[in-house]
Design a protein around this motif. Structure first.
Motif, PDB file in Angstrom:
ATOM      1  N   GLY A 173       0.902  -1.232  -0.060  1.00  9.85           N
ATOM      2  CA  GLY A 173       0.039   0.002  -0.175  1.00  9.85           C
ATOM      3  C   GLY A 173       0.802   1.400  -0.069  1.00  9.85           C
ATOM      4  N   VAL A 175       0.969   5.522   0.838  1.00 11.21           N
ATOM      5  CA  VAL A 175      -0.080   6.706   1.480  1.00 11.21           C
ATOM      6  C   VAL A 175       0.576   7.966   1.133  1.00 11.21           C
ATOM      7  N   VAL A 231      -4.696  14.143  -7.394  1.00 10.57           N
ATOM      8  CA  VAL A 231      -4.814  12.578  -7.200  1.00 10.57           C
ATOM      9  C   VAL A 231      -5.286  11.628  -8.324  1.00 10.57           C
ATOM     10  N   ARG A 253      -3.015   8.370  -9.319  1.00  6.89           N
ATOM     11  CA  ARG A 253      -3.839   7.014  -9.461  1.00  6.89           C
ATOM     12  C   ARG A 253      -3.424   6.637 -10.833  1.00  6.89           C
ATOM     13  N   ALA A 273      -6.129   1.342  -6.526  1.00  6.25           N
ATOM     14  CA  ALA A 273      -6.465   1.418  -5.192  1.00  6.25           C
ATOM     15  C   ALA A 273      -5.376   1.240  -4.065  1.00  6.25           C
ATOM     16  N   ARG A 275      -3.508   5.649  -1.414  1.00  7.73           N
ATOM     17  CA  ARG A 275      -4.556   6.350  -0.772  1.00  7.73           C
ATOM     18  C   ARG A 275      -3.777   7.872  -0.396  1.00  7.73           C
ATOM     19  N   LEU A 329      -4.060  11.430   1.539  1.00  5.99           N
ATOM     20  CA  LEU A 329      -4.536  12.059   2.797  1.00  5.99           C
ATOM     21  C   LEU A 329      -4.254  13.815   2.406  1.00  5.99           C
ATOM     22  N   ARG A 363      -7.156   2.365   9.862  1.00  3.91           N
ATOM     23  CA  ARG A 363      -8.195   1.963   8.519  1.00  3.91           C
ATOM     24  C   ARG A 363      -8.474   3.174   7.633  1.00  3.91           C
ATOM     25  N   ASP A 364      -8.886   4.238   8.349  1.00  5.34           N
ATOM     26  CA  ASP A 364      -9.533   5.491   7.530  1.00  5.34           C
ATOM     27  C   ASP A 364      -8.753   6.475   7.396  1.00  5.34           C
ATOM     28  N   LEU A 365      -7.408   6.372   8.049  1.00  5.53           N
ATOM     29  CA  LEU A 365      -6.304   7.255   7.867  1.00  5.53           C
ATOM     30  C   LEU A 365      -6.839   8.708   8.276  1.00  5.53           C
TER      31      LEU A 365
END
Length: 550
Positions: free
Chosen positions: A330, A332, A343, A347, A358, A361, A363, A486-488
């Motif tokens: 993953g 971030v 963003v 991606r 996916a 992620r 923030l 999980r949700d940052l």
């Protein structure tokens, strides 16, 4: 706390499905949450609502079926009732709360940590400010949010690598070189002015002084192009050293600093371009474009300019090719809110290189508004156009700065009240939480002075209604850590710390901890020791100290 009820509900569903009472193949995903108003119970679940359509029955009928199959071998449930369209509200017995406190005590310092991440590797990139000036308060907020997100992921069982991507390639570095060159010449007495696009901050005067101290007059005899390049490299090196110093002081560490210039020098951009499928690239007016629109971007993006130089976005492709090639599960990326439109193209890079978009992620971090005496603070002393992170640390301290940066969700603007952050009173939220920790430390010292030792396996029979209020907050800590990871959502950790501190202060103000009854004293000491341990853990994730005395 939630997992205990989830397990009971899941078993009830399995039993009902096996008995043919619910015509579904398997239990669906459902949620268990703390109600906004405790008059509805200790926990509530939507299991009947999410199952109703699949089962072909009204939600309340499904809820009745679930409750009929709900088994409670340990005597945890005081009541379970159907409410509204089909919610199930549950209240627990004192035995349940005693069991949760015993679990927390037994877990010790590991309480709140989990193996949810199962060792999966996550790459967290944050700050990544250009080495063209000192860190400002916006960088400071991004630094804390990225650092706490990484700490949360680690607490949830992920293996985290923290990276600062050094944007030391491109036009902004050329501007830095020319700006430093002008400052150097001004120090030599030359009548030269900064260009309109130059960096105006006084900090470059300090850089130019250090440059002159190291190189003396030799730059004056170099060609302008050579002098500017040397000024650029010197300034970038010195400014990056200052950034690293500020971050270390701020309690933010990185596992690696990756240089964009080094990626280009090492040929990573060329290899990244070759890794993109040919049908995703096309030439237009001498520039090379990447078809990011295939992956949801609003328009295609240039990756090589007409002069053959990579664009800023082209550098990102090299960086992501390099990062994804190291086998992370993953990614971030913590970005300023002004990068919102960026963003989709990032991606697109991940997808274009053959990975699941996916994996990434993002923030997004909104702006910080500094307030002093009710008025906005807009200018710093040395940076020229902004207030530096160092100035804020000097004024309010590291703990207050970190805590205050976490007082709003990342995507909400933050008003940072400098006067409040310096207050040594319970009006100050970081003081309020630290004071709860220190207050408990004082109680434990008093107990030790009175010869009272907390039993390693205390009898918790005296846990009653008074203890249940702080316990309600205490035992949600594992759920908060897991959900925040999980949700940052790093802000959740300080919100939780404030809630737990408030519950403790209320309890302390209403009840004696050291009583005349040894059994009651043991129960209350066990509770407050556990509260202290969890406060220390929450503050630790926030990167804030937990003082023993205040």
């Amino acid at each position: 706390m939630k997992r205990h009820l989830e397990a009971l509900l899941r078993q009830a569903l399995i039993d009902a499905i096996t008995a043919g009472e619910l015509p579904v193949d398997r239990p669906p995903p459902f949620t268990v949450e703390v109600p906004a108003d405790l008059k509805f119970g200790d926990l509530a679940t939507n299991v009947a609502l999410v199952l109703a359509r699949q089962a072909g029955k009204p939600p309340r009928v499904v809820a009745e079926t679930v409750l009929a199959r709900l088994r409670d071998p340990s005597g945890w449930l005081a009541s379970a009732e159907i409410a509204g369209p089909g919610f199930i509200n549950v209240r627990f017995t004192p035995a349940f709360w005693r069991m949760l406190l015993a679990e927390a005590l037994a877990a010790g310092d590991a309480y709140g940590r989990s193996d949810t991440g199962a060792g999966r590797r996550v790459h967290v990139e944050f700050v990544s400010a250009n080495p063209t000036g000192p860190l400002h308060v916006g960088h400071g907020r991004g630094a804390v949010l990225g650092d706490v997100a990484a700490r949360l992921l680690e607490a949830a069982g992920f293996q985290v690598e923290r990276e600062y991507y050094v944007n030391d390639f491109g036009r902004q570095m050329d501007v830095l070189g020319r700006s430093t060159w002008i400052r150097y010449r001004q120090l030599r007495g030359e009548d030269v002015q900064l260009a309109e696009d130059a960096y105006p901050g006084e900090y470059l005067v300090d850089v130019a002084r250090a440059l002159a101290a190291e190189h003396g007059e030799e730059l004056a005899t170099a060609s302008e192009a050579d002098a500017i390049a040397r000024c650029r490299d010197f300034a970038a090196r010195l400014l990056l050293a200052g950034i690293r110093e500020d971050l270390a002081r701020f309690g933010v560490r990185f596992d690696r600093f990756v240089s964009e210039r080094a990626l280009h020098t090492d040929g990573v951009f060329v290899r990244a371009r070759a890794a993109l499928p040919p049908d995703l690239l096309y030439d237009e007016e001498g520039a090379l474009f990447f078809r990011t629109t295939r992956f949801g971007d609003e328009k295609d993006r240039a990756i090589v300019r007409g002069n053959g130089e990579p664009t800023y976005f082209g550098g990102d492709i090299a960086h992501y090719h390099y990062t994804l090639g190291r086998g992370f599960d993953g990614l971030v990326n913590v970005l300023g809110a002004d990068h919102h439109g960026y963003v989709a193209r990032l991606r697109a890079v991940v997808a274009g290189l053959g990975f699941d978009p996916a994996l990434l992620r993002v923030l997004l971090v909104q702006l910080v508004n500094l307030i002093r005496a009710g008025e906005p603070v807009r200018m710093g002393k040395r940076a020229g156009e902004f207030v530096t992170l160092r100035e804020v640390m000097d004024e309010v301290g590291v703990d207050a700065a970190r805590f205050f940066f976490l007082l709003r969700k990342a995507d909400s603007p933050l008003d940072f009240d400098l006067d409040l952050a310096k207050k040594q009173s319970t009006d100050n939220p970081v003081f309020y939480v630290q004071y709860a920790h220190a207050r408990i430390a004082s109680v434990l010292r008093q107990a030790a002075e009175a010869g009272i030792e907390l039993h390693p396996d205390p009898d918790l029979a005296r846990v009653g209604d008074a203890e249940i209020e702080p316990l309600r907050v205490l035992v949600t800590f594992p759920d908060v850590v897991e959900a925040a990871a999980r949700d940052l959502e790093p802000h959740r950790i300080v919100f939780y710390a404030l809630d737990l501190a408030a519950a403790f202060h209320r309890y302390y103000n209403q009840h004696r901890i050291l009583t005349d009854d040894p059994a009651t004293t043991q129960t209350r000491l066990a509770l407050v020791q556990c509260v202290q341990r969890v406060l220390r853990a929450a503050l630790g994730i926030a990167g804030v100290q937990a003082p023993e005395r205040m």
